[in-house]
Design a protein around this motif. Structure first.
Motif, PDB file in Angstrom:
ATOM      1  N   TYR A 137    -143.499  15.802 -42.845  1.00  0.00           N
ATOM      2  CA  TYR A 137    -142.695  14.597 -43.054  1.00  0.00           C
ATOM      3  C   TYR A 137    -141.712  14.484 -41.897  1.00  0.00           C
ATOM      4  N   GLY A 138    -141.788  13.381 -41.195  1.00  0.00           N
ATOM      5  CA  GLY A 138    -140.981  13.211 -39.988  1.00  0.00           C
ATOM      6  C   GLY A 138    -139.635  12.574 -40.266  1.00  0.00           C
ATOM      7  N   ARG A 139    -139.031  12.068 -39.213  1.00  0.00           N
ATOM      8  CA  ARG A 139    -137.666  11.531 -39.312  1.00  0.00           C
ATOM      9  C   ARG A 139    -137.584  10.360 -40.293  1.00  0.00           C
ATOM     10  N   ASP A 140    -138.714   9.641 -40.433  1.00  0.00           N
ATOM     11  CA  ASP A 140    -138.666   8.455 -41.293  1.00  0.00           C
ATOM     12  C   ASP A 140    -139.105   8.779 -42.717  1.00  0.00           C
ATOM     13  N   GLY A 141    -139.305  10.064 -43.004  1.00  0.00           N
ATOM     14  CA  GLY A 141    -139.707  10.444 -44.361  1.00  0.00           C
ATOM     15  C   GLY A 141    -141.170  10.207 -44.627  1.00  0.00           C
ATOM     16  N   GLN A 142    -141.918   9.837 -43.588  1.00  0.00           N
ATOM     17  CA  GLN A 142    -143.357   9.593 -43.765  1.00  0.00           C
ATOM     18  C   GLN A 142    -144.152  10.792 -43.271  1.00  0.00           C
ATOM     19  N   LEU A 143    -145.332  10.993 -43.890  1.00  0.00           N
ATOM     20  CA  LEU A 143    -146.203  12.082 -43.481  1.00  0.00           C
ATOM     21  C   LEU A 143    -146.838  11.720 -42.148  1.00  0.00           C
ATOM     22  N   VAL A 144    -146.795  12.659 -41.202  1.00  0.00           N
ATOM     23  CA  VAL A 144    -147.301  12.338 -39.864  1.00  0.00           C
ATOM     24  C   VAL A 144    -147.982  13.556 -39.272  1.00  0.00           C
ATOM     25  N   THR A 145    -148.999  13.337 -38.452  1.00  0.00           N
ATOM     26  CA  THR A 145    -149.599  14.404 -37.657  1.00  0.00           C
ATOM     27  C   THR A 145    -149.457  13.994 -36.207  1.00  0.00           C
ATOM     28  N   GLU A 146    -148.888  14.853 -35.402  1.00  0.00           N
ATOM     29  CA  GLU A 146    -148.587  14.482 -34.027  1.00  0.00           C
ATOM     30  C   GLU A 146    -149.460  15.264 -33.051  1.00  0.00           C
ATOM     31  N   PRO A 147    -149.853  14.643 -31.943  1.00  0.00           N
ATOM     32  CA  PRO A 147    -150.692  15.326 -30.950  1.00  0.00           C
ATOM     33  C   PRO A 147    -149.893  16.399 -30.244  1.00  0.00           C
ATOM     34  N   GLY A 148    -150.610  17.259 -29.528  1.00  0.00           N
ATOM     35  CA  GLY A 148    -149.953  18.299 -28.734  1.00  0.00           C
ATOM     36  C   GLY A 148    -150.658  19.631 -28.889  1.00  0.00           C
ATOM     37  N   GLU A 149    -150.025  20.664 -28.337  1.00  0.00           N
ATOM     38  CA  GLU A 149    -150.577  22.020 -28.396  1.00  0.00           C
ATOM     39  C   GLU A 149    -150.168  22.695 -29.706  1.00  0.00           C
ATOM     40  N   PHE A 150    -151.050  23.510 -30.243  1.00  0.00           N
ATOM     41  CA  PHE A 150    -150.749  24.249 -31.471  1.00  0.00           C
ATOM     42  C   PHE A 150    -151.130  25.710 -31.259  1.00  0.00           C
ATOM     43  N   HIS A 151    -150.385  26.593 -31.884  1.00  0.00           N
ATOM     44  CA  HIS A 151    -150.700  28.025 -31.827  1.00  0.00           C
ATOM     45  C   HIS A 151    -151.268  28.454 -33.173  1.00  0.00           C
ATOM     46  N   VAL A 152    -152.218  29.354 -33.150  1.00  0.00           N
ATOM     47  CA  VAL A 152    -152.868  29.837 -34.375  1.00  0.00           C
ATOM     48  C   VAL A 152    -152.891  31.359 -34.357  1.00  0.00           C
ATOM     49  N   TRP A 153    -152.461  31.968 -35.456  1.00  0.00           N
ATOM     50  CA  TRP A 153    -152.522  33.421 -35.576  1.00  0.00           C
ATOM     51  C   TRP A 153    -153.381  33.788 -36.779  1.00  0.00           C
ATOM     52  N   ALA A 154    -153.914  35.008 -36.748  1.00  0.00           N
ATOM     53  CA  ALA A 154    -154.563  35.580 -37.926  1.00  0.00           C
ATOM     54  C   ALA A 154    -154.175  37.044 -37.994  1.00  0.00           C
ATOM     55  N   GLY A 155    -153.971  37.544 -39.226  1.00  0.00           N
ATOM     56  CA  GLY A 155    -153.587  38.942 -39.337  1.00  0.00           C
ATOM     57  C   GLY A 155    -153.288  39.325 -40.770  1.00  0.00           C
ATOM     58  N   GLY A 156    -152.734  40.512 -40.934  1.00  0.00           N
ATOM     59  CA  GLY A 156    -152.452  41.043 -42.260  1.00  0.00           C
ATOM     60  C   GLY A 156    -151.008  40.886 -42.672  1.00  0.00           C
ATOM     61  N   SER A 157    -150.250  40.085 -41.912  1.00  0.00           N
ATOM     62  CA  SER A 157    -148.841  39.853 -42.213  1.00  0.00           C
ATOM     63  C   SER A 157    -148.341  38.713 -41.342  1.00  0.00           C
ATOM     64  N   SER A 158    -147.197  38.156 -41.692  1.00  0.00           N
ATOM     65  CA  SER A 158    -146.623  37.059 -40.880  1.00  0.00           C
ATOM     66  C   SER A 158    -146.177  37.567 -39.521  1.00  0.00           C
ATOM     67  N   GLU A 159    -146.154  38.893 -39.339  1.00  0.00           N
ATOM     68  CA  GLU A 159    -145.723  39.455 -38.048  1.00  0.00           C
ATOM     69  C   GLU A 159    -146.901  39.604 -37.082  1.00  0.00           C
ATOM     70  N   THR A 160    -148.091  39.146 -37.481  1.00  0.00           N
ATOM     71  CA  THR A 160    -149.250  39.294 -36.605  1.00  0.00           C
ATOM     72  C   THR A 160    -149.019  38.631 -35.256  1.00  0.00           C
ATOM     73  N   GLN A 161    -149.559  39.243 -34.196  1.00  0.00           N
ATOM     74  CA  GLN A 161    -149.432  38.679 -32.857  1.00  0.00           C
ATOM     75  C   GLN A 161    -150.780  38.220 -32.315  1.00  0.00           C
ATOM     76  N   LEU A 162    -151.832  38.329 -33.128  1.00  0.00           N
ATOM     77  CA  LEU A 162    -153.177  37.955 -32.652  1.00  0.00           C
ATOM     78  C   LEU A 162    -153.279  36.434 -32.658  1.00  0.00           C
ATOM     79  N   ARG A 163    -153.343  35.836 -31.461  1.00  0.00           N
ATOM     80  CA  ARG A 163    -153.103  34.382 -31.390  1.00  0.00           C
ATOM     81  C   ARG A 163    -154.129  33.682 -30.522  1.00  0.00           C
ATOM     82  N   THR A 164    -154.380  32.442 -30.847  1.00  0.00           N
ATOM     83  CA  THR A 164    -155.114  31.538 -29.969  1.00  0.00           C
ATOM     84  C   THR A 164    -154.428  30.180 -30.034  1.00  0.00           C
ATOM     85  N   GLU A 165    -154.948  29.224 -29.263  1.00  0.00           N
ATOM     86  CA  GLU A 165    -154.304  27.911 -29.236  1.00  0.00           C
ATOM     87  C   GLU A 165    -155.356  26.817 -29.359  1.00  0.00           C
TER      88      GLU A 165
END
Ligand code: GLC
Length: 742
Positions: free
Chosen positions: A708-736
């Motif tokens: 939900y953005g500044r106007d309170g509406q649901l939005v998906t914005e373009p750009g780069e995203f990072h993705v991790w996978a692992g056994g905890s939120s501290e995982t460093q195994l990443r791709t983009e």
């Protein structure tokens, strides 16, 4: 996000028939009978006083709560259906939060299983058991996001994360309501407390909440949206003041969000007497005005109060409340009753349902307990214990043999006789092979050091291993039971220190209704299991884990602070403009008193605590080791509407088969509003044999990146995203990957 207009999952009858029947009945009802449907009375202490019968005959009561005697419930239904003018059956509500007779772990513990199927099964068991007592409506799931372990009700919650809480909320709704809400054994669920209750200032229950709309929409509302999409029959308003307008009188929540945006067609019940509390909040000057505010905002039914029964009629006659809005509220309630099939079958025949506390119920409770326990530490692999190598085991502490305490908070109907304690389970598991010596050492968790400590130390000294059972009694969490200091209560830390001095191996098993600050004991124990309040079968679950019959597989659904001053601390925080890192901050124990003002690290940290929790969200050890390798995506250039697969290889490099909860996190590093440094977007519990490598695939849709953005509406914005996978939120195994604008 699923389709917001998804058909409600539970339509026991054809929609048109139900709407026709609702509207036909409405035309026959007097204003007094309509207001009667909007009133839920407390049957109190499990009996049905005579005054209920009179109210039922007069059509002044549409629902009751807190009556669990099936004969009394059937009699109330009989009076309502045979002795009132219109024969409208009753809703019979109860807090069936984590089990009825065969009590499962507290919801925060169930969240630690990260197992929606198991959570659904536990709710299904609870529904079946409750339905046998005549209950047709539970006030669960409680799905308030909480980032503050001082808050006693974190025990009832599903933790700090939106994605995990949403998935488990849906599982609980499905477990309670079944495939068909009108089927025997299905009961109406109630998503509560709508909304933002978990953000109570300083973790004090019922305290003020101030939540910006973007945070409200991106965090606190999302689990409720998921529950509504899953077909939850009812919602309950929160006691709390939300941005100056208490939730029970909050039209933005109850009409704009819940009805207009989410198209919810169930009904909303107040919390206990929370309509009349609007005056105490300072929103109204009397009960009549409280009734006006709540009815105008969209509360359909009043729980355990008489503002509606006392004042709605006069408000309608004065033209301040329209009969149309009364009809809408009553229609919402009648619709739920029709969907429950109550007009066809309001009476409970226990013989049509499985016996309570049967083998399936207890096995489900044990599985949930086993998978809920999180192993936080296991130095030199002191666990699992090997019975064959032990001659004597010291079992010490106030929670080793506490059958009621292990059930946890909100167990009105739990049968403590069903509890098997850790001491009992250890004795039956290894009592023949080893001498199990028990020393309680403390009367309760808050006791001070005493000569009983000497007895405990002596037992530890004379044993091969000590298992300490520490934590909080169930009364120290739950509603209105917040703590400002979340250390182990009493002198438990001193007991740990004394036991450590013996030099023998020390295992600590902690039961509590919240994360505790364990910094003062964590380095003094060789192994540390956190068992929440594990329910009736907590003992056998813990014993199986201690001796390796099962491998720990729980993962934290909530961050564990190093100290209470760090709160709120949670994994999916914002980056800030000055993010800390360990290599650029000083610590209070190495500060030169003449250090220049800007030399200690100008970033978001505490001099005496740093910036990370003691244990992170998603953390949990196993008796084996898992290596994560080769994270990859089916595509790294996406367009809006695309769905990709994120894959990761999970290798069991240890010596035992075990289950692992594989987690997927995403970050949107640049957006029109700042986004969290990580957000859980997927998880899967997988079984991996020693030496085996399994590939885990996650489906990721661009809609999953929306916020939900500044106007309170649901939005998906373009750009780069990072993705991790692992056994905890501290995982460093990443791709983009990159999302194109179109
Ligand atoms: C309590 C709780 C609510 C519960 C209700 C009925 O005050 O806030 O969660 O369902 O009253 O017991």
């Amino acid at each position: 996000m699923t389709n917001m207009n998804a058909p409600l999952a539970n339509r026991g009858n054809d929609v048109n028939t139900i709407e026709e029947r609702v509207n036909t009945l409405l035309t026959q009802m007097t204003l007094a009978e309509k207001i009667g449907q909007m009133s839920q009375l407390n049957a109190g202490d499990g009996y049905a006083p005579d005054y209920l019968a009179d109210g039922l005959r007069a059509g002044r009561i549409g629902a009751v709560l807190n009556i669990v005697d099936v004969a009394a419930v059937n009699e109330l239904q009989r009076i309502a259906m045979e002795e009132s003018r219109l024969g409208i059956p009753l809703l019979v509500g109860r807090d069936v939060i984590h089990g009825f007779k065969a009590v499962a772990p507290i919801p925060l513990g169930q969240a630690a299983t990260w197992n929606p199927n198991l959570v659904r099964e536990a709710a299904h068991v609870a529904a079946i058991e409750a339905a046998a007592s005549g209950i047709n409506w539970t006030f669960a799931p409680m799905i308030d996001i909480s980032r503050d372990p001082r808050w006693g009700r974190i025990a009832e919650s599903l933790g700090e994360d939106v994605f995990l809480a949403s998935r488990l909320a849906v599982a609980m709704v499905e477990g309670f309501q079944g495939e068909d809400l009108s089927a025997t054994g299905s009961i109406a669920a109630c998503a509560k407390h709508f909304a933002g209750y978990g953000a109570a200032e300083s973790g004090r229950d019922y305290a003020t909440t101030d939540i910006p709309e973007s945070e409200l929409r991106n965090v606190y509302l999302r689990p409720f949206n998921a529950a509504v999409d899953a077909g939850v029959a009812t919602l309950m308003t929160s006691f709390s003041d939300l941005n100056g307008v208490p939730a029970t009188g909050n039209e933005f929540l109850l009409r704009q969000v819940l009805r207009e945006e989410w198209c919810f067609d169930g009904f909303v019940v107040s919390d206990w007497d929370s309509i009349r509390q609007l005056q105490i909040h300072g929103l109204t000057e009397n009960d009549r005005e409280s009734a006006y505010e709540a009815a105008t905002a969209g509360v359909d039914m009043e729980m355990a109060g008489d503002a509606y029964s006392g004042h709605l009629a006069e408000l309608v006659e004065a033209g301040r409340i329209s009969i149309g809005s009364i009809d809408t509220a009553v229609a919402n309630i009648l619709r739920a009753k029709f969907r429950l099939g109550l007009f066809e079958n309001a009476f409970t025949k226990p013989e049509e349902l499985p016996a309570v506390a049967n083998g399936w119920a207890l096995e489900t409770a044990k599985q949930a307990a086993t998978q809920s326990v999180v192993m936080l530490r296991n130095e030199h692999n002191v666990l699992p214990l090997a019975a064959a190598e032990l001659n004597s085991i010291a079992v010490i502490g106030p929670l080793a043999d506490a059958p009621y305490q292990q059930l946890g908070t909100w167990v009105f109907d739990g049968d403590v006789e069903l509890s098997v304690t850790p001491l009992q389970a250890l004795r039956s598991l290894v009592g023949d092979a080893a001498d199990v010596r028990y020393v309680r050492a403390m009367e309760n968790s808050r006791s001070r050091a005493s000569e009983a400590f000497d007895e405990a130390v002596a037992a530890a000294r004379d044993s091969d291993v000590t298992i300490l059972f520490l934590g909080e009694e169930s009364i120290l969490s739950g509603e209105a039971h917040s703590r400002a200091d979340i250390n182990l209560p009493g002198d438990q830390a001193e007991l740990v220190r004394r036991i450590r001095e013996t030099g023998k191996p020390v295992v600590a098993v902690i039961q509590a209704g919240r994360p505790l600050t364990l910094t003062n004991i964590v380095d003094q124990v060789d192994a540390l299991l956190f068992a929440w309040h594990p329910g009736a079968m907590g003992g056998p679950a813990i014993a199986d884990l201690l001796f390796g019959i099962e491998s720990p597989s729980g993962k934290l659904p909530v961050s564990f602070p190093r100290m209470v001053g760090q709160i709120p601390i949670y994994y999916n925080q914002k980056n800030t403009g000055k993010p800390p890192s360990w290599d650029n901050i000083a610590h209070i124990d190495d500060i030169d008193t003449r250090a220049p003002q800007t030399s200690l690290g100008m970033s978001a940290f505490h001099l005496d605590a740093g910036f990370t929790p003691l244990f992170a969200f998603g953390h949990g050890l196993s008796y084996t080791q898992f290596e994560y390798r080769h994270i990859r995506m089916s595509a790294n250039e996406l367009k809006p509407g695309d769905e990709v697969t994120v894959s990761v290889d999970v290798c069991n490099t240890g010596g035992v088969a075990a289950e692992e909860v594989v987690q997927l996190y995403v970050r949107d590093p640049v957006a029109s509003v700042t986004r969290p440094v990580k957000e859980l977007k997927g998880f899967q519990r997988v079984h991996v044999e020693p030496g085996e490598t399994v590939t885990v695939d996650f489906r990721l849709h661009t809609d999953d990146l929306s916020f939900y953005g500044r106007d309170g509406q649901l939005v998906t914005e373009p750009g780069e995203f990072h993705v991790w996978a692992g056994g905890s939120s501290e995982t460093q195994l990443r791709t983009e990957f990159r999302l194109e604008s179109r």
